[in-house]
Design a protein around this motif. Sequence first.
Motif, PDB file in Angstrom:
ATOM      1  N   PHE A 113       0.817  -1.204   0.000  1.00  0.00           N
ATOM      2  CA  PHE A 113       0.000   0.000   0.000  1.00  0.00           C
ATOM      3  C   PHE A 113       0.858   1.264   0.000  1.00  0.00           C
ATOM      4  O   PHE A 113       0.513   2.251  -0.655  1.00  0.00           O
ATOM      5  CB  PHE A 113      -0.933   0.008   1.212  1.00  0.00           C
ATOM      6  CG  PHE A 113      -2.215  -0.737   0.994  1.00  0.00           C
ATOM      7  CD1 PHE A 113      -3.205  -0.212   0.182  1.00  0.00           C
ATOM      8  CD2 PHE A 113      -2.440  -1.964   1.597  1.00  0.00           C
ATOM      9  CE1 PHE A 113      -4.401  -0.888  -0.027  1.00  0.00           C
ATOM     10  CE2 PHE A 113      -3.625  -2.650   1.401  1.00  0.00           C
ATOM     11  CZ  PHE A 113      -4.606  -2.114   0.580  1.00  0.00           C
ATOM     12  N   HIS A 114       1.977   1.221   0.718  1.00  0.00           N
ATOM     13  CA  HIS A 114       2.864   2.383   0.731  1.00  0.00           C
ATOM     14  C   HIS A 114       3.507   2.589  -0.635  1.00  0.00           C
ATOM     15  O   HIS A 114       3.598   3.726  -1.123  1.00  0.00           O
ATOM     16  CB  HIS A 114       3.938   2.208   1.807  1.00  0.00           C
ATOM     17  CG  HIS A 114       4.766   3.420   2.034  1.00  0.00           C
ATOM     18  ND1 HIS A 114       6.141   3.427   1.911  1.00  0.00           N
ATOM     19  CD2 HIS A 114       4.423   4.698   2.346  1.00  0.00           C
ATOM     20  CE1 HIS A 114       6.605   4.644   2.157  1.00  0.00           C
ATOM     21  NE2 HIS A 114       5.583   5.428   2.417  1.00  0.00           N
ATOM     22  N   ALA A 115       3.943   1.510  -1.263  1.00  0.00           N
ATOM     23  CA  ALA A 115       4.552   1.613  -2.589  1.00  0.00           C
ATOM     24  C   ALA A 115       3.565   2.135  -3.619  1.00  0.00           C
ATOM     25  O   ALA A 115       3.937   2.857  -4.556  1.00  0.00           O
ATOM     26  CB  ALA A 115       5.094   0.252  -3.019  1.00  0.00           C
ATOM     27  N   ALA A 116       2.286   1.788  -3.434  1.00  0.00           N
ATOM     28  CA  ALA A 116       1.251   2.249  -4.356  1.00  0.00           C
ATOM     29  C   ALA A 116       0.755   3.660  -4.007  1.00  0.00           C
ATOM     30  O   ALA A 116      -0.174   4.165  -4.641  1.00  0.00           O
ATOM     31  CB  ALA A 116       0.079   1.276  -4.349  1.00  0.00           C
ATOM     32  N   ARG A 117       1.373   4.258  -2.995  1.00  0.00           N
ATOM     33  CA  ARG A 117       1.024   5.606  -2.529  1.00  0.00           C
ATOM     34  C   ARG A 117      -0.421   5.682  -2.037  1.00  0.00           C
ATOM     35  O   ARG A 117      -1.071   6.717  -2.126  1.00  0.00           O
ATOM     36  CB  ARG A 117       1.263   6.647  -3.637  1.00  0.00           C
ATOM     37  CG  ARG A 117       2.735   6.724  -4.067  1.00  0.00           C
ATOM     38  CD  ARG A 117       2.955   7.793  -5.104  1.00  0.00           C
ATOM     39  NE  ARG A 117       4.368   7.863  -5.493  1.00  0.00           N
ATOM     40  CZ  ARG A 117       4.851   8.703  -6.409  1.00  0.00           C
ATOM     41  NH1 ARG A 117       4.038   9.550  -7.025  1.00  0.00           N
ATOM     42  NH2 ARG A 117       6.139   8.703  -6.699  1.00  0.00           N
ATOM     43  N   LEU A 118      -0.892   4.563  -1.510  1.00  0.00           N
ATOM     44  CA  LEU A 118      -2.223   4.517  -0.935  1.00  0.00           C
ATOM     45  C   LEU A 118      -2.176   4.577   0.585  1.00  0.00           C
ATOM     46  O   LEU A 118      -3.197   4.765   1.241  1.00  0.00           O
ATOM     47  CB  LEU A 118      -2.939   3.236  -1.379  1.00  0.00           C
ATOM     48  CG  LEU A 118      -3.166   3.121  -2.890  1.00  0.00           C
ATOM     49  CD1 LEU A 118      -3.620   1.714  -3.256  1.00  0.00           C
ATOM     50  CD2 LEU A 118      -4.192   4.143  -3.351  1.00  0.00           C
ATOM     51  N   LEU A 119      -0.982   4.409   1.135  1.00  0.00           N
ATOM     52  CA  LEU A 119      -0.745   4.535   2.567  1.00  0.00           C
ATOM     53  C   LEU A 119       0.208   5.710   2.756  1.00  0.00           C
ATOM     54  O   LEU A 119       1.279   5.737   2.141  1.00  0.00           O
ATOM     55  CB  LEU A 119      -0.123   3.242   3.110  1.00  0.00           C
ATOM     56  CG  LEU A 119      -0.203   2.970   4.606  1.00  0.00           C
ATOM     57  CD1 LEU A 119      -1.659   2.791   5.042  1.00  0.00           C
ATOM     58  CD2 LEU A 119       0.593   1.713   4.951  1.00  0.00           C
TER      59      LEU A 119
END
Length: 324
Positions: free
Chosen positions: A297-303
């Motif tokens: 999620f962090h890599a996808a910029r969702l976190l």
Amino acid sequence: MRCSFRAGLRRGLLALGLLGLACAAQADTSLRIGYQKSSTLLVLLKEQGTLERDLAAQGITVSWHEFSSGLPLLESLNVGNVDLSADVADTVPVFAQAAGAKLTYFARETPSPQAQAILVPEGSPLQTLADLKGKRIAVTKAAGSHYLLIAALQKAGLTFADIQPAYLTPADGRAALENGKVDAWVTWEPFVASAQRQQHVRILASGEGLASYQRYYLAATPYAQAHPEVLGLVFAELQRTGQWVKQHPAEAARILGPQWGRLDEATVELANGRRTYDVQSVSRAALGEQQRIADAFHAARLLPTAVDASAVDLWTPSAPLTSR
């Protein structure tokens, strides 16, 4: 017998066991439980009254509070509106942790990867995960199905930038797929089985080989610190009920059907057959997939921030509360 309300209360609970539970009941005589329709085991406990009877013997009353999905449930838990959360998908605590929530894991259901899926209309031209490129896809934000979608896109060499996500509740996602407003819908049980039998959708992919899909039970950390023996009683009831569901599938279906939007028993049995309902304690060493979820999620910029998934409070039967 007199009980200290603060630090002495916690020490008394840990040292005196059930005697400590009686002290806790004097200080706080209610347990507020948040749950979802998919919280099978607690829905059954609510209907059967078993947990309420057990806690009533300790002078504790139970109130039940229904939520549409896991994220608002944990938000309510964090701000103190409920004390204990029924099962939420593995992604949800990660989002709550990123927001600074003080929550304690106290139980989990072992993996049920087939209990969530990417659904498409029966006549849809979509046949592979790669076909999702450019398509509008309904998904509930921060739900386990959200991570399933990320994992599925990664397997197909795609990212969220390659699709048009529509963040919808399960009810709205179902309607959007039925009305042709989206090309696919990512959801979990019992919504998968219901859509299969009532809308005749097709499963494009389940979580098998993509996302293990564990469901976690959490408590507000202040409540866990003050009432560890209450968590022990709830934990034992969850284990017992999980075993009962698997041993009595037809009877469980009869109870759950009316609670799940008047689903027929065959649909409920199909949904329950895809969940393990195997309730176990949570160890820090077993949070590896939680870390993979957080990183994805962090890599996808969702976190918004990186999360150390192991830096959480845990309650277990052998060690009532551990922090990191």
